[in-house]
Design a protein around this motif. Structure first.
Motif, PDB file in Angstrom:
ATOM      1  N   THR A  38      28.273  45.974  29.769  1.00 28.20           N
ATOM      2  CA  THR A  38      29.022  46.420  30.951  1.00 28.20           C
ATOM      3  C   THR A  38      28.427  45.946  32.276  1.00 28.20           C
ATOM      4  OG1 THR A  38      27.791  48.520  31.041  1.00 28.20           O
ATOM      5  CG2 THR A  38      29.817  48.469  29.723  1.00 28.20           C
ATOM      6  N   LYS A  39      27.134  45.642  32.308  1.00 31.23           N
ATOM      7  CA  LYS A  39      26.492  45.320  33.585  1.00 31.23           C
ATOM      8  C   LYS A  39      27.084  44.083  34.264  1.00 31.23           C
ATOM      9  CE  LYS A  39      22.046  47.634  33.109  1.00 31.23           C
ATOM     10  NZ  LYS A  39      20.569  47.472  33.013  1.00 31.23           N
ATOM     11  N   PRO A  40      27.216  42.946  33.561  1.00 31.60           N
ATOM     12  CA  PRO A  40      27.802  41.766  34.240  1.00 31.60           C
ATOM     13  C   PRO A  40      29.243  41.992  34.667  1.00 31.60           C
ATOM     14  CG  PRO A  40      27.503  41.347  31.894  1.00 31.60           C
ATOM     15  CD  PRO A  40      26.782  42.611  32.191  1.00 31.60           C
ATOM     16  N   ILE A  41      29.976  42.820  33.917  1.00 33.93           N
ATOM     17  CA  ILE A  41      31.365  43.104  34.291  1.00 33.93           C
ATOM     18  C   ILE A  41      31.407  43.977  35.540  1.00 33.93           C
ATOM     19  CG2 ILE A  41      33.524  44.169  33.526  1.00 33.93           C
ATOM     20  CD1 ILE A  41      32.719  43.473  30.666  1.00 33.93           C
ATOM     21  N   MET A  42      30.488  44.943  35.615  1.00 30.68           N
ATOM     22  CA  MET A  42      30.409  45.795  36.813  1.00 30.68           C
ATOM     23  C   MET A  42      30.053  44.969  38.041  1.00 30.68           C
ATOM     24  SD  MET A  42      28.490  49.182  35.305  1.00 30.68           S
ATOM     25  CE  MET A  42      28.280  49.868  36.949  1.00 30.68           C
ATOM     26  N   ILE A  43      29.107  44.036  37.880  1.00 34.34           N
ATOM     27  CA  ILE A  43      28.720  43.158  38.993  1.00 34.34           C
ATOM     28  C   ILE A  43      29.923  42.330  39.453  1.00 34.34           C
ATOM     29  CG2 ILE A  43      27.327  41.154  39.630  1.00 34.34           C
ATOM     30  CD1 ILE A  43      25.145  42.264  37.758  1.00 34.34           C
ATOM     31  N   ALA A  44      30.652  41.775  38.470  1.00 35.31           N
ATOM     32  CA  ALA A  44      31.829  40.970  38.798  1.00 35.31           C
ATOM     33  C   ALA A  44      32.900  41.802  39.493  1.00 35.31           C
ATOM     34  CB  ALA A  44      32.399  40.336  37.533  1.00 35.31           C
ATOM     35  N   SER A  45      33.080  43.039  39.036  1.00 29.83           N
ATOM     36  CA  SER A  45      34.098  43.914  39.631  1.00 29.83           C
ATOM     37  C   SER A  45      33.772  44.210  41.090  1.00 29.83           C
ATOM     38  CB  SER A  45      34.194  45.217  38.839  1.00 29.83           C
ATOM     39  OG  SER A  45      34.544  44.968  37.496  1.00 29.83           O
ATOM     40  N   LEU A  48      31.534  30.233  50.367  1.00 32.45           N
ATOM     41  CA  LEU A  48      30.176  30.538  49.920  1.00 32.45           C
ATOM     42  C   LEU A  48      30.143  31.666  48.889  1.00 32.45           C
ATOM     43  CD1 LEU A  48      28.381  30.448  53.406  1.00 32.45           C
ATOM     44  CD2 LEU A  48      28.608  28.607  51.734  1.00 32.45           C
ATOM     45  N   TRP A  49      31.262  32.339  48.691  1.00 35.03           N
ATOM     46  CA  TRP A  49      31.326  33.495  47.793  1.00 35.03           C
ATOM     47  C   TRP A  49      32.085  33.090  46.523  1.00 35.03           C
ATOM     48  CZ3 TRP A  49      28.522  37.697  47.977  1.00 35.03           C
ATOM     49  CH2 TRP A  49      28.903  38.831  47.263  1.00 35.03           C
ATOM     50  N   PRO A  50      31.386  32.859  45.406  1.00 35.27           N
ATOM     51  CA  PRO A  50      32.051  32.348  44.195  1.00 35.27           C
ATOM     52  C   PRO A  50      33.104  33.274  43.612  1.00 35.27           C
ATOM     53  CG  PRO A  50      29.765  32.971  43.741  1.00 35.27           C
ATOM     54  CD  PRO A  50      29.922  32.988  45.223  1.00 35.27           C
ATOM     55  N   TRP A  51      33.043  34.555  43.956  1.00 37.51           N
ATOM     56  CA  TRP A  51      34.051  35.493  43.453  1.00 37.51           C
ATOM     57  C   TRP A  51      35.313  35.483  44.307  1.00 37.51           C
ATOM     58  CZ3 TRP A  51      28.844  36.342  43.492  1.00 37.51           C
ATOM     59  CH2 TRP A  51      28.240  36.597  42.252  1.00 37.51           C
ATOM     60  N   ALA A  52      35.375  34.575  45.288  1.00 32.88           N
ATOM     61  CA  ALA A  52      36.558  34.469  46.145  1.00 32.88           C
ATOM     62  C   ALA A  52      37.175  33.082  46.115  1.00 32.88           C
ATOM     63  CB  ALA A  52      36.199  34.842  47.589  1.00 32.88           C
ATOM     64  N   LEU A  53      36.511  32.128  45.466  1.00 36.30           N
ATOM     65  CA  LEU A  53      36.980  30.743  45.502  1.00 36.30           C
ATOM     66  C   LEU A  53      38.365  30.568  44.893  1.00 36.30           C
ATOM     67  CD1 LEU A  53      33.700  28.780  44.647  1.00 36.30           C
ATOM     68  CD2 LEU A  53      34.988  28.699  46.787  1.00 36.30           C
ATOM     69  N   GLN A  54      38.641  31.274  43.777  1.00 33.53           N
ATOM     70  CA  GLN A  54      39.945  31.120  43.117  1.00 33.53           C
ATOM     71  C   GLN A  54      41.083  31.680  43.965  1.00 33.53           C
ATOM     72  OE1 GLN A  54      37.678  33.410  42.252  1.00 33.53           O
ATOM     73  NE2 GLN A  54      38.915  35.211  42.736  1.00 33.53           N
ATOM     74  N   LYS A  55      40.756  32.578  44.884  1.00 34.64           N
ATOM     75  CA  LYS A  55      41.764  33.185  45.750  1.00 34.64           C
ATOM     76  C   LYS A  55      42.304  32.189  46.770  1.00 34.64           C
ATOM     77  CE  LYS A  55      42.266  37.052  49.046  1.00 34.64           C
ATOM     78  NZ  LYS A  55      42.851  36.291  50.154  1.00 34.64           N
ATOM     79  N   ILE A  56      41.466  31.260  47.195  1.00 34.67           N
ATOM     80  CA  ILE A  56      41.820  30.352  48.294  1.00 34.67           C
ATOM     81  C   ILE A  56      43.104  29.570  48.007  1.00 34.67           C
ATOM     82  CG2 ILE A  56      41.053  28.406  49.706  1.00 34.67           C
ATOM     83  CD1 ILE A  56      38.167  29.407  49.234  1.00 34.67           C
ATOM     84  N   PRO A  57      43.236  28.902  46.841  1.00 36.43           N
ATOM     85  CA  PRO A  57      44.481  28.153  46.602  1.00 36.43           C
ATOM     86  C   PRO A  57      45.604  28.997  46.012  1.00 36.43           C
ATOM     87  CG  PRO A  57      42.940  27.715  44.830  1.00 36.43           C
ATOM     88  CD  PRO A  57      42.223  28.606  45.806  1.00 36.43           C
ATOM     89  N   MET A  58      45.271  30.042  45.244  1.00 34.42           N
ATOM     90  CA  MET A  58      46.307  30.772  44.504  1.00 34.42           C
ATOM     91  C   MET A  58      47.034  31.817  45.327  1.00 34.42           C
ATOM     92  SD  MET A  58      44.857  31.318  40.642  1.00 34.42           S
ATOM     93  CE  MET A  58      46.497  31.843  40.090  1.00 34.42           C
TER      94      MET A  58
END
Length: 252
Positions: free
Chosen positions: A171-178, A196-206
């Motif tokens: 659960t730890k990596p999933i909690m971090i990702a969430s 610079l934030w890898p958890w936001a990169l996919q948001k930019i084009p989609m």
């Protein structure tokens, strides 16, 4: 490498996470389409077809949070089997190439997300028809958005694979990702730091509600940046995985 990827696929066949995650992706599609229909008057004057107008709402629900969290679940699942019954210790005692093993896990995670993106695109078309969206379906544009989103998720996969290796607790990596994805929901709207934030990169084009990416050169720069980012993270993770036998898992 090919044999290791096939082995990872066989492990995943026993997991139920893939069909469950596919069903979960229906939620942002339905929510987005409901929002589009309920506020259709607001979108009437937008100079695009209804399919892309609706996508601006669907992508807003899917890209910032749902996609990165599901991707992190895939990465965690891949290492869950290794930690069961101390399988990882057994693997580290064999002559299997650590580099190839680590990269095979990154590859299979990326392929799983690519498959999810394909299912999401098909589901969007089906639900869009059910919601009464008319006009020609812009398949080339939707494919572009899905592929760019997949490229944007690669750095996150590279990071989440390393976190899934580091933490034995599923659960730890999933909690971090969430948590990071929720932060990325807001960071992705800030043009100065969102790359610079890898958890936001996919948001930019989609997420077309945020403008997306327009122009061949900006798209090429985005793809190159994501590939370099992901490659650097994979290289770091591979080096640390190769040293696990020497330094111990606690220091990965």
């Amino acid at each position: 490498m090919h044999g290791l990827v096939k082995c990872e696929l066989l492990k995943l066949k026993r997991q139920k996470v893939i069909p469950i995650s596919i069903i979960i992706t229906f939620i942002p599609i339905i929510l987005g389409l409901f929002n589009f229909k309920a506020n259709y008057a607001v979108f009437k004057d937008v100079n695009t077809g209804d399919w892309l107008k609706a996508w601006s709402q669907v992508g807003m629900f899917y890209a910032p949070v749902m996609l990165p969290i599901i991707s992190s679940v895939y990465c965690a699942i891949i290492f869950r089997v290794e930690y069961a019954n101390d399988n990882l210790k057994i693997i580290l005692s064999t002559p299997v190439s650590r580099k190839s093993l680590y990269k095979s896990k990154v590859i299979i995670s990326a392929l799983m997300v690519l498959f999810l993106q394909a299912v999401f695109g098909i589901s969007y078309f089906i639900f869009g028809k059910l919601f009464g969206i008319t006009g020609s379906f812009p398949i080339s544009k939707i494919l572009e958005l899905l592929i760019l989103g997949w490229v944007g998720i690669l750095p996150l996969i590279a990071i989440q694979i390393h976190l899934s290796l580091k933490y034995e607790d599923f659960t730890k990596p999933i909690m971090i990702a969430s948590i990071c994805s929720l932060g990325g929901f807001f960071i992705g709207a800030i043009s100065g730091i969102r790359y610079l934030w890898p958890w936001a990169l996919q948001k930019i084009p989609m997420d077309l509600s945020g403008g997306g990416i327009e122009g061949v050169i900006p798209k090429a720069i985005y793809i190159l940046y994501c590939l370099i980012f992901a490659g650097a993270m994979v290289r770091i993770g591979t080096k640390r995985f190769e040293n696990m036998e020497k330094i111990g898992r606690a220091h990965v």
